[in-house]
Scaffold this active site. Structure first.
Site, short mmCIF file in Angstrom:
data_model
loop_
_atom_site.label_atom_id
_atom_site.label_comp_id
_atom_site.label_asym_id
_atom_site.label_seq_id
_atom_site.Cartn_x
_atom_site.Cartn_y
_atom_site.Cartn_z
N HIS A 3 0.83 -1.21 0.00
CA HIS A 3 0.00 0.00 0.00
C HIS A 3 0.87 1.27 0.00
O HIS A 3 2.09 1.20 0.00
CB HIS A 3 -1.03 -0.02 1.13
N THR A 22 1.99 4.18 -4.58
CA THR A 22 2.94 4.16 -5.70
C THR A 22 4.24 3.43 -5.36
O THR A 22 4.61 3.29 -4.19
CB THR A 22 3.31 5.61 -6.07
N ARG A 23 4.94 2.98 -6.41
CA ARG A 23 6.25 2.34 -6.28
C ARG A 23 7.14 2.83 -7.42
O ARG A 23 6.64 3.12 -8.51
CB ARG A 23 6.13 0.81 -6.38
N LYS A 74 6.48 12.25 -2.29
CA LYS A 74 6.53 11.16 -1.30
C LYS A 74 7.98 10.79 -1.02
O LYS A 74 8.79 10.72 -1.96
CB LYS A 74 5.78 9.97 -1.90
N HIS A 123 15.17 3.84 3.05
CA HIS A 123 15.18 2.41 2.72
C HIS A 123 15.62 1.55 3.91
O HIS A 123 15.08 0.47 4.13
CB HIS A 123 16.11 2.19 1.52
N CYS A 176 4.24 0.55 6.50
CA CYS A 176 4.07 -0.63 5.66
C CYS A 176 5.15 -1.64 6.05
O CYS A 176 6.04 -1.31 6.83
CB CYS A 176 4.27 -0.15 4.21
N LYS A 207 8.42 -3.57 -8.54
CA LYS A 207 8.65 -3.27 -9.97
C LYS A 207 8.78 -4.53 -10.82
O LYS A 207 8.57 -4.50 -12.02
CB LYS A 207 9.90 -2.40 -10.13
#
Ligand SMILES: Cc1cc2nc3c(=O)[nH]c(=O)nc-3n(C[C@H](O)[C@H](O)[C@H](O)COP(=O)(O)OP(=O)(O)OC[C@H]3O[C@@H](n4cnc5c(N)ncnc54)[C@H](O)[C@@H]3O)c2cc1C
Length: 401
Positions: free
Chosen positions: A46, A49-50, A285, A289, A334, A367
């Site tokens: 969720h 976007t990625r 956004k 990482h 997430c 991706k």
């Protein structure tokens, strides 16, 4: 028990919904099961976007898979358009989220930039990978970066690697489109069906969900952060970790997807921020990482802001690099499904040849979902692993642990 299926897919998130759609499109009798109703906020997909990019430094297997995935995203968009009657006008416009998801754009080419110190090797490694694998790219010095993207504050002596073919994937919309298409191709889709157990029985595999029992010739387990749970004998090295992202106001419009790319900012070898441009006024956004907490996937992920300093960290990053961005509008938490080396694990069960599994996306797997669904479904249907998948075997994963 119902009539046996050809294939059951357990976990209909990023990888599973894609595999289920590909299996059904190839004509298999498919059942898709998920313990929630994807897209949902309990897994790894969720937050709207990625990033899609091809400049990978983890080996050419990732580059090849990303190239295949790019073609897969374009095909998915085309199939959704054809199947659900989308006009090309509507497809080319980014529609707001209250429209039917499958009627919207799924992949938006915006380009992707990687920002790094000129003397660090993060950009050199990416450049070498692009050059070796024929991935289009440009390398900008600080002045060129400032000229091309005036709203980006490039640190002194930093450089930029620009990938024109990168872009934004609409992760939740994609899962909905895959599930709708899978059903259109004849798959059965059962949300809110947690699977407790799978077992090979004779030539079939039985799958238990509550007091229901299903059987299939072949089963694919794509349960994300929960991957080790249904395959305990394999001791899969996948651990859930909580991560947060935040959206910042784009009052000037400088960070809109029409004019600003997705981005990765390498601060050091083990500190990297990433983010996406503002889509239809969503705001820019950003996330980190590496920074997060080990999490029990059965526990609801603690909401954004509940761990001290997390909003401040992302706000400081945004203020430093995106001077025209405004206040933090919202955040989300997430789960990453991490392997120790961040390499994926995609294989056939060594002791149960009718069971396959795919996971360990480790914060960068989305991706590839179109290509993973495609290649794994071919493997299941035709019995032959394609060379692209060899690098993701369980043996490789154990060597990398
Ligand atoms: C904050 C964040 C940012 C990210 N950014 C990027 C990015 O920019 N680019 C990129 O490529 N990747 C990115 N990723 C990674 C990517 O999103 C994940 O690797 C990918 O979504 C993993 O897909 P999956 O199918 O393994 O898991 P999921 O999509 O979570 O699907 C797993 C599904 O299995 C179901 N399930 C679990 N157990 C059971 C059970 N027992 N029975 C039935 N169903 C079950 C769950 O309900 C869930 O729906 C990011 C991830 C996060 C968290």
């Amino acid at each position: 028990m119902s009539r046996p299926y050809d294939c059951i897919v357990i976990g209909a998130g990023s990888f599973g919904a894609s595999a289920g759609m590909h299996l059904a499109r190839a004509g298999a009798r498919v059942l898709l099961l998920d313990m929630f109703h994807p897209p949902h906020k309990r897994g790894s997909h969720h937050g709207d976007t990625r990033i899609f990019r091809t400049a990978y430094t983890m080996g050419s297997a990732y580059v090849r898979l990303a190239e295949r995935a790019r073609a897969g995203w374009l095909r998915l968009e085309e199939d959704a358009r054809r199947c659900f009657g989308l006009t090309s006008d509507a497809a080319n416009r980014m529609a707001s989220t209250d429209e039917q998801p499958e009627r919207c754009k799924l992949f938006l080419p915006t380009g992707v930039i990687s920002v790094g110190e000129a003397y660090s090797n993060a950009l050199d490694k990416k450049e070498a990978s692009c050059a070796a694998n024929g991935v289009p790219y440009e390398r900008w010095d600080e002045r060129e970066a400032q000229r091309r993207l005036p709203a980006l504050c490039v640190p002194t002596q930093a450089q930029v690697l620009y990938e024109p073919e990168g872009g934004v994937l609409f992760s939740e919309r994609i899962i909905e489109a895959n599930l709708r298409l899978a059903e259109a191709y004849g798959a059965e889709w059962k949300p809110n069906h947690p699977v407790q157990r799978i077992a090979a029985v004779g030539n079939a595999v039985e799958v238990w969900s509550g007091n229901e029992r299903f059987a299939a010739s072949k089963v694919l387990v794509t349960t994300g952060a929960w991957l080790p749970r249904l395959l305990p004998s394999l001791c899969l090295p996948v651990r859930a970790e909580r991560r947060t992202v935040a959206w910042f106001e784009d009052t000037s419009g400088s960070y809109a997807a029409e004019r600003f790319p997705a981005f990765i900012v390498h601060q050091s070898a083990d500190s990297e921020y990433y983010g996406l441009p503002s889509v239809c006024g969503s705001g820019i956004k950003a996330g980190h990482h590496q920074l997060g907490q080990t999490w029990d996937p059965d526990e609801e992920v603690a909401p954004f802001g509940s761990c001290s300093g997390e909003e401040r960290l992302l706000s400081e990053f945004a203020a430093q690099h995106f001077p025209e961005a405004g206040r933090c509008i919202r955040g989300a938490a997430c789960m990453y499904e991490m392997t120790p080396s961040e390499q994926f694990i995609i294989d056939r069960h060594p002791g149960e040849p009718a069971i396959w599994f795919a996971g360990g996306g480790s914060g960068h797997g989305f991706k590839f979902a179109s290509a993973i669904g495609d290649t794994v479904s071919r493997w299941m249907l035709h019995g032959k692993r394609e060379p692209e998948l060899e690098a993701f075997s369980l043996v490789c994963a154990r060597l990398n642990t």
